[in-house]
Design a protein around this motif. Structure first.
Motif, PDB file in Angstrom:
ATOM      1  N   ILE A 229      44.171  31.009  50.549  1.00 17.14           N
ATOM      2  CA  ILE A 229      44.168  32.295  50.840  1.00 17.14           C
ATOM      3  C   ILE A 229      43.124  33.114  50.681  1.00 17.14           C
ATOM      4  CG2 ILE A 229      45.745  34.269  51.034  1.00 17.14           C
ATOM      5  CD1 ILE A 229      46.705  32.289  52.588  1.00 17.14           C
ATOM      6  N   PHE A 230      42.472  32.940  49.377  1.00 21.11           N
ATOM      7  CA  PHE A 230      41.652  33.928  48.732  1.00 21.11           C
ATOM      8  C   PHE A 230      40.469  34.272  49.950  1.00 21.11           C
ATOM      9  CE2 PHE A 230      37.780  34.631  46.327  1.00 21.11           C
ATOM     10  CZ  PHE A 230      38.220  35.986  45.803  1.00 21.11           C
ATOM     11  N   PRO A 231      39.876  33.112  50.476  1.00 26.15           N
ATOM     12  CA  PRO A 231      38.768  33.312  51.482  1.00 26.15           C
ATOM     13  C   PRO A 231      39.119  34.076  52.476  1.00 26.15           C
ATOM     14  CG  PRO A 231      38.604  31.085  50.750  1.00 26.15           C
ATOM     15  CD  PRO A 231      39.950  31.762  50.190  1.00 26.15           C
TER      16      PRO A 231
ATOM     17  N   GLN B 249      47.089  50.962  44.754  1.00 21.63           N
ATOM     18  CA  GLN B 249      46.397  51.657  45.614  1.00 21.63           C
ATOM     19  C   GLN B 249      44.849  52.153  45.677  1.00 21.63           C
ATOM     20  OE1 GLN B 249      47.767  51.423  48.773  1.00 21.63           O
ATOM     21  NE2 GLN B 249      46.622  52.860  49.794  1.00 21.63           N
ATOM     22  N   HIS B 250      44.487  52.443  44.294  1.00 24.57           N
ATOM     23  CA  HIS B 250      43.317  53.331  44.367  1.00 24.57           C
ATOM     24  C   HIS B 250      42.347  52.080  43.610  1.00 24.57           C
ATOM     25  CE1 HIS B 250      45.608  56.509  45.054  1.00 24.57           C
ATOM     26  NE2 HIS B 250      46.372  56.463  44.054  1.00 24.57           N
ATOM     27  N   MET B 251      42.550  50.667  43.558  1.00 24.30           N
ATOM     28  CA  MET B 251      41.609  49.803  43.164  1.00 24.30           C
ATOM     29  C   MET B 251      40.816  49.044  44.381  1.00 24.30           C
ATOM     30  SD  MET B 251      42.287  46.726  40.689  1.00 24.30           S
ATOM     31  CE  MET B 251      41.130  45.444  39.986  1.00 24.30           C
ATOM     32  N   GLY B 252      39.467  49.017  44.238  1.00 18.55           N
ATOM     33  CA  GLY B 252      38.766  48.416  45.246  1.00 18.55           C
ATOM     34  C   GLY B 252      39.322  46.971  45.702  1.00 18.55           C
ATOM     35  N   TRP B 253      39.387  46.932  46.901  1.00 26.18           N
ATOM     36  CA  TRP B 253      40.091  45.499  47.423  1.00 26.18           C
ATOM     37  C   TRP B 253      39.609  44.233  46.930  1.00 26.18           C
ATOM     38  CZ3 TRP B 253      44.473  43.668  49.379  1.00 26.18           C
ATOM     39  CH2 TRP B 253      44.390  42.665  50.172  1.00 26.18           C
ATOM     40  N   GLN B 254      38.300  44.174  46.999  1.00 28.32           N
ATOM     41  CA  GLN B 254      37.629  42.845  46.355  1.00 28.32           C
ATOM     42  C   GLN B 254      37.880  42.698  45.053  1.00 28.32           C
ATOM     43  OE1 GLN B 254      36.424  40.819  48.652  1.00 28.32           O
ATOM     44  NE2 GLN B 254      36.617  42.049  50.303  1.00 28.32           N
ATOM     45  N   ASP B 255      37.850  43.734  44.229  1.00 27.27           N
ATOM     46  CA  ASP B 255      38.355  43.552  42.709  1.00 27.27           C
ATOM     47  C   ASP B 255      39.683  42.981  42.611  1.00 27.27           C
ATOM     48  OD1 ASP B 255      35.649  43.950  41.847  1.00 27.27           O
ATOM     49  OD2 ASP B 255      36.238  45.943  41.555  1.00 27.27           O
ATOM     50  N   LEU B 256      40.391  43.606  43.344  1.00 20.81           N
ATOM     51  CA  LEU B 256      41.897  43.459  43.286  1.00 20.81           C
ATOM     52  C   LEU B 256      42.224  42.014  43.558  1.00 20.81           C
ATOM     53  CD1 LEU B 256      44.611  44.568  42.954  1.00 20.81           C
ATOM     54  CD2 LEU B 256      44.701  45.210  45.298  1.00 20.81           C
ATOM     55  N   ILE B 257      41.670  41.507  44.920  1.00 22.22           N
ATOM     56  CA  ILE B 257      42.076  40.104  45.043  1.00 22.22           C
ATOM     57  C   ILE B 257      41.426  39.197  44.241  1.00 22.22           C
ATOM     58  CG2 ILE B 257      42.472  40.492  47.531  1.00 22.22           C
ATOM     59  CD1 ILE B 257      39.741  39.477  48.396  1.00 22.22           C
ATOM     60  N   LYS B 258      40.328  39.488  43.538  1.00 21.75           N
ATOM     61  CA  LYS B 258      39.770  38.592  42.703  1.00 21.75           C
ATOM     62  C   LYS B 258      40.643  38.468  41.295  1.00 21.75           C
ATOM     63  CE  LYS B 258      34.679  39.238  43.634  1.00 21.75           C
ATOM     64  NZ  LYS B 258      33.680  40.024  43.372  1.00 21.75           N
ATOM     65  N   LEU B 259      41.139  39.606  40.868  1.00 19.47           N
ATOM     66  CA  LEU B 259      42.108  39.685  39.618  1.00 19.47           C
ATOM     67  C   LEU B 259      43.321  38.702  40.249  1.00 19.47           C
ATOM     68  CD1 LEU B 259      43.092  40.814  37.240  1.00 19.47           C
ATOM     69  CD2 LEU B 259      43.997  42.794  38.335  1.00 19.47           C
ATOM     70  N   TRP B 260      43.961  39.009  41.352  1.00 19.53           N
ATOM     71  CA  TRP B 260      45.063  38.392  41.863  1.00 19.53           C
ATOM     72  C   TRP B 260      44.718  36.935  41.877  1.00 19.53           C
ATOM     73  CZ3 TRP B 260      44.825  35.260  46.411  1.00 19.53           C
ATOM     74  CH2 TRP B 260      46.024  34.737  46.651  1.00 19.53           C
TER      75      TRP B 260
END
Length: 307
Positions: free
Chosen positions: A170-172, A237-248
């Motif tokens: 899912i990540f890509p 909601q205020h975190m950048g999407w790319q950083d957020l999914i990397k953390l996930w």
């Protein structure tokens, strides 16, 4: 690749391959010299064995079983020729030697290693080894001891494997979701894609605590958590999407390791969350993956099947 059983003619390769890697990363210790130069005496004659991996006419790798007692054996002296590293030789050797240990009637396989050997430790973990206390002065270079048990029913491995597989698939796809689409709430009171991923991180944080603490006590009592409060409080909601999914992704890859290394003997320990009925640690693990998949289906709808 062929796996070859023990034969005295391969002992020079056993010595050569192991002396090379030990000298490359560490220093040969007296116990190494004794075992490698007299493997028949210290391994074969004491009830152990050695296997080899052959590619064509070349010995590409080797590993041994050294008997400890009637129930336990040490997986030791694994070495892969540098020309064949990265080709799965070590994994095949490890899988075969573990199966051979069970066939020989042993109930536990232990090993000693060093955490600087990152690929090796990752391999052992993926095969089901977990870290156990390290006694002093076994090998000077060893700073970790690991064990796998035949008698434990490792049903939680499937959940760990499924979680890791989902994240890697899912990540890509999540990376392709635009920032604006990830931030959009589909309707009033509904989470955006950012908040769903954030909620999954919150779930991982809370469940990670449950997974660890449930191993320490037969009935753990622990409070629940308000998912909406956490989602707002974490400000996903205020975190950048790319950083957020990397953390996930990173956190859940870590959780897959945490799950896999739970001792099977602890899976029936109970956990009472808030005022709910107690459930087993095994249920918590499997339910985490079910919950994980449920919210990914929500994401699929919100992102219009991007994932």
């Amino acid at each position: 690749m062929k796996i070859l059983t023990y034969s005295p003619e391969y002992l020079p390769d056993f010595e050569r391959l192991n002396k090379h890697w030990i000298r490359k990363y560490f220093t040969l210790e007296p116990v190494d010299v004794d075992v490698l130069e007299h493997a028949d005496k210290y391994i074969i004659d004491t009830g152990g064995t050695i296997i080899f991996a052959a590619i064509g006419s070349n010995i590409a790798g080797t590993v041994a079983l050294k008997k400890i007692d009637d129930e336990s054996v040490e997986m030791t002296k694994m070495a892969v020729d540098e020309d064949y590293q990265g080709k799965g030789v070590g994994r095949e050797l490890a899988k075969h030697i573990i199966e051979l240990a069970w066939e020989m009637g042993f109930k536990k396989v232990i090993l000693y290693s060093n955490t600087k050997l990152v690929p090796a430790i990752s391999l052992y973990t993926s095969l089901g080894f977990r870290e156990i206390p390290l006694e002093a002065e076994r090998y000077q270079r060893s700073n970790i001891k690991m064990e796998i048990s035949r008698e434990e029913e490792n049903v939680h491995y499937a959940a760990a494997d499924e979680l890791l597989k989902i994240v890697e698939e899912i990540f890509p796809l999540l990376q392709q979701v635009p920032e604006s689409a990830a931030a959009e709430r589909p309707e009033r009171g509904k989470w955006s894609a950012k908040e769903i991923i954030g909620h999954l991180i919150d779930s991982g944080i809370n469940n990670n605590t449950r997974f660890i603490r449930s191993q320490q006590i037969s009935l753990l009592e622990i409070p629940g958590y308000d998912q909406d409060f956490w989602t707002r409080g974490q400000a996903w909601q205020h975190m950048g999407w790319q950083d957020l999914i990397k953390l996930w992704a990173v956190f859940n890859k870590h959780l897959s390791i945490t799950i896999r290394t739970i001792p099977a003997t602890k899976l029936q320990n109970k956990c009472k969350i808030s005022d709910r009925e107690p459930v087993t640690l095994l249920f918590l693990v499997t339910d985490y993956v079910v919950h994980f998949k449920h919210h990914l289906q929500q994401l699929k709808v919100i992102t219009k099947d991007t994932i």
